[in-house]
Design a protein around this motif. Structure first.
Motif, short mmCIF file in Angstrom:
data_model
loop_
_atom_site.label_atom_id
_atom_site.label_comp_id
_atom_site.label_asym_id
_atom_site.label_seq_id
_atom_site.Cartn_x
_atom_site.Cartn_y
_atom_site.Cartn_z
N GLY A 78 -46.76 -16.48 2.35
CA GLY A 78 -44.98 -16.99 1.52
C GLY A 78 -44.32 -17.81 2.27
N SER A 79 -43.93 -18.71 1.89
CA SER A 79 -43.39 -19.47 2.18
C SER A 79 -42.69 -19.76 1.69
CB SER A 79 -43.92 -21.00 2.40
OG SER A 79 -43.05 -22.42 3.19
N GLY A 80 -40.71 -19.26 2.11
CA GLY A 80 -39.55 -19.23 1.46
C GLY A 80 -38.35 -19.00 3.01
N THR A 81 -37.31 -18.75 1.90
CA THR A 81 -36.21 -18.11 2.93
C THR A 81 -35.91 -17.51 2.22
OG1 THR A 81 -35.95 -20.82 3.30
CG2 THR A 81 -34.27 -19.03 4.17
N THR A 82 -35.54 -15.93 3.46
CA THR A 82 -34.43 -15.11 2.69
C THR A 82 -32.91 -15.24 1.48
OG1 THR A 82 -33.78 -14.25 4.94
CG2 THR A 82 -36.02 -13.30 3.93
N GLY B 21 -51.00 -32.43 -3.92
CA GLY B 21 -51.29 -31.81 -1.96
C GLY B 21 -50.58 -31.04 -1.72
N LEU B 22 -49.94 -30.95 -0.33
CA LEU B 22 -49.27 -30.54 0.07
C LEU B 22 -47.18 -30.33 0.29
CD1 LEU B 22 -51.35 -29.47 3.26
CD2 LEU B 22 -50.89 -28.06 1.27
N ASP B 23 -46.67 -29.70 -0.32
CA ASP B 23 -45.04 -29.96 -0.36
C ASP B 23 -44.35 -29.71 0.94
OD1 ASP B 23 -44.46 -26.97 -0.51
OD2 ASP B 23 -44.68 -27.16 -2.59
N HIS B 24 -43.14 -29.96 0.59
CA HIS B 24 -42.36 -29.29 2.34
C HIS B 24 -42.06 -27.84 2.63
CE1 HIS B 24 -38.65 -28.87 0.80
NE2 HIS B 24 -38.38 -28.28 1.91
N GLY B 25 -42.74 -27.07 1.33
CA GLY B 25 -42.68 -25.98 1.59
C GLY B 25 -44.02 -25.44 3.12
N SER B 26 -44.98 -26.15 2.55
CA SER B 26 -45.99 -26.22 3.29
C SER B 26 -46.93 -26.68 4.56
CB SER B 26 -47.45 -26.49 2.19
OG SER B 26 -47.25 -25.69 0.92
N TRP B 27 -46.81 -27.56 4.54
CA TRP B 27 -46.94 -29.23 5.67
C TRP B 27 -45.74 -29.32 6.64
CZ3 TRP B 27 -44.13 -33.07 7.52
CH2 TRP B 27 -43.44 -33.84 6.13
N VAL B 28 -44.53 -28.99 6.76
CA VAL B 28 -43.11 -28.70 7.42
C VAL B 28 -44.35 -27.53 8.46
CG1 VAL B 28 -41.43 -28.67 8.29
CG2 VAL B 28 -41.61 -30.34 6.55
N PHE C 192 -48.17 -19.31 -1.24
CA PHE C 192 -47.14 -19.43 -2.06
C PHE C 192 -46.07 -20.06 -2.21
CE2 PHE C 192 -49.76 -15.09 -3.38
CZ PHE C 192 -49.89 -15.06 -3.90
N SER C 193 -45.80 -21.04 -2.50
CA SER C 193 -44.70 -21.82 -1.37
C SER C 193 -43.70 -21.72 -2.43
CB SER C 193 -44.86 -23.10 -1.37
OG SER C 193 -44.56 -24.27 -1.62
N ALA C 194 -42.40 -22.04 -2.28
CA ALA C 194 -41.07 -22.29 -2.88
C ALA C 194 -40.66 -23.67 -3.00
CB ALA C 194 -39.69 -21.46 -1.93
N HIS C 195 -41.54 -23.85 -3.17
CA HIS C 195 -41.25 -25.43 -4.26
C HIS C 195 -42.33 -26.33 -4.88
CE1 HIS C 195 -37.90 -26.94 -1.62
NE2 HIS C 195 -38.18 -26.30 -0.40
N TRP C 196 -43.53 -24.79 -5.86
CA TRP C 196 -43.98 -25.73 -6.53
C TRP C 196 -43.68 -24.16 -7.49
CZ3 TRP C 196 -49.73 -24.55 -6.62
CH2 TRP C 196 -50.91 -25.39 -7.66
N GLU C 197 -43.04 -24.57 -8.74
CA GLU C 197 -42.32 -23.10 -9.75
C GLU C 197 -43.70 -23.74 -10.86
OE1 GLU C 197 -38.63 -23.19 -10.46
OE2 GLU C 197 -38.19 -23.36 -8.03
N ALA C 198 -43.89 -22.77 -11.21
CA ALA C 198 -44.63 -22.85 -13.16
C ALA C 198 -44.43 -21.96 -13.83
CB ALA C 198 -45.51 -23.29 -12.43
N ARG C 199 -44.43 -21.69 -15.35
CA ARG C 199 -44.33 -20.08 -15.55
C ARG C 199 -46.07 -19.42 -15.59
NH1 ARG C 199 -40.32 -19.60 -19.18
NH2 ARG C 199 -42.00 -18.66 -20.42
#
Length: 255
Positions: free
Chosen positions: A159-163, A106-113, A40-47
């Motif tokens: 889950g990829s994000g930041t508190t 593909g993979l946004d930087h919330g994943s590949w980094v 679950f990437s913070a950099h991919w948002e969808a309804r």
């Protein structure tokens, strides 16, 4: 059985850095050898919950600007897995959660980094899932719960994000952490470690400095999604903690 993880994906610059944090990521990758990874990437948002069905090698998304040229030359050509994506889709639908497919993402930087440190060979299939930041926290946890049990099938849910993620509060050259940010992270950590789902579902009201720490929830909800996907019998633990620039949390959790 694999746990679920909450991983701080940090700045894109982490892709080219060597630090105690990247050493931690490398060690974590050596600990877990999944057959596939669901993120679950913070950099991919969808309804609607949207699942990547791309096969691969997955394209590297450079969803950032103003960084050194070497970052834009990097790739992380991991395979996708339509088979695992279909399994994820089926679990959501059995739980009554509407889903959409994305056949090319593909993979946004919330994943590949962070993945390039954990799994530098880019040889583990990756399925990414969007987040809807503005659903209630209880609903975020329920979405995660639909994937509970994937760890038993050797699939690692992350889950990829930041508190604490508030660019307006960053102290760019400050090495010590701001007390309010530490208090928020400590509250979240205590509730996760004690599996206090009721409190986490009401964090916006109960957690100290919640609005200051989470002015927009897209980077926080991956924690709730990963928490929901974890086994109720798992014993959560802190994997890494600390702050950069005064307020930017590096907290990572195993759940």
């Amino acid at each position: 059985m694999l746990p679920s993880l909450f991983i701080c994906h940090g700045s894109p610059m982490m892709a080219v850095e060597e630090s105690p944090y990247t050493a931690f990521l490398q060690e974590t990758g050596r600990r877990f050898k999944p057959r596939a990874i669901v993120i679950f990437s913070a950099h991919w948002e969808a309804r609607d919950v949207t699942i990547s069905f791309a096969d691969g090698p997955l394209p590297t998304i450079y969803d950032f600007g103003g960084f050194p040229d070497e970052l834009y030359r990097m790739t992380y050509p991991a395979p996708g897995s339509p088979e695992v994506a279909a399994e994820v889709e089926s679990r959501f639908r059995r739980s009554g959660i509407a889903t959409q497919r994305d056949e090319s993402r593909g993979l946004d930087h919330g994943s590949w980094v962070f993945l390039r440190h954990m799994y530098p060979n880019a040889d583990i299939p990756i399925v990414t899932i969007s987040v809807h930041p503005f659903l209630p926290a209880s609903q975020q946890i329920a979405i995660g719960e639909a994937l509970r049990g994937l760890g038993d099938e050797n699939v690692l849910v992350i889950g990829s994000g930041t508190t604490v993620h508030n660019f307006g509060e960053i102290k760019w050259k400050q090495e010590h952490a701001e007390p309010w940010a530490v208090e928020f992270d400590a509250w979240i950590t205590e509730k996760v470690l004690n599996r206090d789902t009721e409190a986490l579902a009401d964090y916006e009201r109960l957690a100290p400095h919640a609005k200051r720490a989470v002015p927009r929830p897209e980077h926080f909800v991956p924690l709730l999604l990963a928490y929901g996907s974890s086994s109720v019998t798992a014993l959560p633990r802190v994997l890494f903690e600390g702050f950069q620039m005064g307020t930017f949390s590096m907290l990572c959790l195993e759940m």
